[in-house]
Design a protein around this motif. Structure first.
Motif, PDB file in Angstrom:
ATOM      1  N   ARG A 109      38.816  39.056  40.638  1.00  0.00           N
ATOM      2  CA  ARG A 109      40.063  39.306  39.894  1.00  0.00           C
ATOM      3  C   ARG A 109      41.120  38.243  40.175  1.00  0.00           C
ATOM      4  N   SER A 110      41.105  37.686  41.368  1.00  0.00           N
ATOM      5  CA  SER A 110      42.133  36.723  41.768  1.00  0.00           C
ATOM      6  C   SER A 110      41.916  35.329  41.179  1.00  0.00           C
ATOM      7  N   GLY A 111      40.725  35.065  40.652  1.00  0.00           N
ATOM      8  CA  GLY A 111      40.410  33.745  40.125  1.00  0.00           C
ATOM      9  C   GLY A 111      39.826  32.805  41.167  1.00  0.00           C
ATOM     10  N   LEU A 112      39.734  33.230  42.429  1.00  0.00           N
ATOM     11  CA  LEU A 112      39.228  32.351  43.480  1.00  0.00           C
ATOM     12  C   LEU A 112      37.752  32.006  43.328  1.00  0.00           C
ATOM     13  N   LEU A 113      37.016  32.785  42.549  1.00  0.00           N
ATOM     14  CA  LEU A 113      35.586  32.524  42.384  1.00  0.00           C
ATOM     15  C   LEU A 113      35.266  31.723  41.126  1.00  0.00           C
ATOM     16  N   HIS A 118      29.585  31.378  45.151  1.00  0.00           N
ATOM     17  CA  HIS A 118      29.795  32.714  45.692  1.00  0.00           C
ATOM     18  C   HIS A 118      28.592  33.596  45.402  1.00  0.00           C
ATOM     19  N   THR A 119      28.567  34.729  46.053  1.00  0.00           N
ATOM     20  CA  THR A 119      27.581  35.761  45.775  1.00  0.00           C
ATOM     21  C   THR A 119      28.303  37.102  45.753  1.00  0.00           C
ATOM     22  N   ALA A 120      27.562  38.158  45.485  1.00  0.00           N
ATOM     23  CA  ALA A 120      28.125  39.514  45.406  1.00  0.00           C
ATOM     24  C   ALA A 120      26.954  40.490  45.429  1.00  0.00           C
ATOM     25  N   ASN A 121      27.222  41.728  45.120  1.00  0.00           N
ATOM     26  CA  ASN A 121      26.139  42.713  45.036  1.00  0.00           C
ATOM     27  C   ASN A 121      25.188  42.410  43.890  1.00  0.00           C
ATOM     28  N   LEU A 126      30.425  41.627  38.785  1.00  0.00           N
ATOM     29  CA  LEU A 126      31.666  40.877  38.605  1.00  0.00           C
ATOM     30  C   LEU A 126      32.138  40.793  37.158  1.00  0.00           C
ATOM     31  N   THR A 127      31.364  41.260  36.223  1.00  0.00           N
ATOM     32  CA  THR A 127      31.682  41.045  34.806  1.00  0.00           C
ATOM     33  C   THR A 127      32.993  41.679  34.367  1.00  0.00           C
ATOM     34  N   GLY A 133      33.529  32.558  36.760  1.00  0.00           N
ATOM     35  CA  GLY A 133      32.735  31.746  37.677  1.00  0.00           C
ATOM     36  C   GLY A 133      31.248  32.011  37.661  1.00  0.00           C
ATOM     37  N   SER A 134      30.724  32.562  36.592  1.00  0.00           N
ATOM     38  CA  SER A 134      29.306  32.921  36.595  1.00  0.00           C
ATOM     39  C   SER A 134      28.388  31.727  36.852  1.00  0.00           C
ATOM     40  N   SER A 135      28.791  30.525  36.471  1.00  0.00           N
ATOM     41  CA  SER A 135      27.947  29.353  36.719  1.00  0.00           C
ATOM     42  C   SER A 135      27.930  28.968  38.201  1.00  0.00           C
ATOM     43  N   PHE A 136      28.840  29.526  38.999  1.00  0.00           N
ATOM     44  CA  PHE A 136      28.888  29.251  40.432  1.00  0.00           C
ATOM     45  C   PHE A 136      28.243  30.363  41.258  1.00  0.00           C
TER      46      PHE A 136
END
Length: 189
Positions: A109-113, A118-121, A126-127, A133-136
């Motif tokens: 939400r902050s735009g940092l990604l 990055h990764t996540a669950n 994250l959608t 940042g999906s390409s990252f």
């Protein structure tokens, strides 16, 4: 002395930053502090009651070296605290910003990604954050450290701990031993 501030919310996943904060305080002798919405006590998913040191609203990025967002169910709801500005400010000031499990949603939400590996669950988690940042996104079961930002799925508290310490400049043979100690149960025999 370095200071870590961990943000906890009602129902937080108590196992996700337990190793990080225990090693920070007991082994590295760092200052560990905990913040909650409004500074009110919270209870974890496992029933652990925590009385925080301060309110999220009182966090001053100049007084910390790492800002950590612990996961919990609130981050996927409209009731999640808006900490976007705080996260961006801490990062701009050169602080380590870290999140695990659903806490990564706050970073999204902050735009940092948007331009950070990055990764996540999972990428689908994250959608709804509005991030671009999906390409990252890195699809792996371990923590990712990039540009002082640490992210991890909820299943990676050990590598999350290691990446935060590495980001703080504390990567040594001792840390490698500690990581190996906690990862030993995952080695196929």
């Amino acid at each position: 002395m370095k200071t870590l501030v961990t943000i906890l919310t009602p129902g937080f996943a108590d196992w996700e930053t337990a190793l990080l904060n225990a090693a920070a305080r007991s082994y590295y002798r760092l200052t560990t502090r905990f913040a909650t919405p409004g500074g009110t006590p919270v209870t974890s998913a496992g029933g652990l009651s925590v009385t925080p040191h301060l309110a999220i609203e009182e966090i001053e990025s100049g007084a910390l070296d790492a800002l950590i967002v612990n996961g919990g169910p609130i981050w996927s709801t409209p009731d999640a605290p808006d900490i976007s500005q705080m996260l961006r400010r801490a990062h701009v000031e050169g602080k380590v910003v870290a999140a695990i499990c659903d806490g990564v949603l706050a970073l999204g939400r902050s735009g940092l990604l948007d331009e950070t590996r990055h990764t996540a669950n999972g990428p689908e988690s994250l959608t709804d954050t509005g991030y671009a940042g999906s390409s990252f996104y890195v699809d792996q079961p371990r923590a990712v450290l990039d540009n002082r930002i640490v992210t991890a799925p909820g299943t990676a508290p050990v590598t999350f701990m290691g990446a935060v310490f590495e980001a703080l400049g504390l990567r040594t043979g001792d840390l490698d031993f500690y990581l190996g100690l906690y990862a030993a149960e995952h080695i196929d025999r």
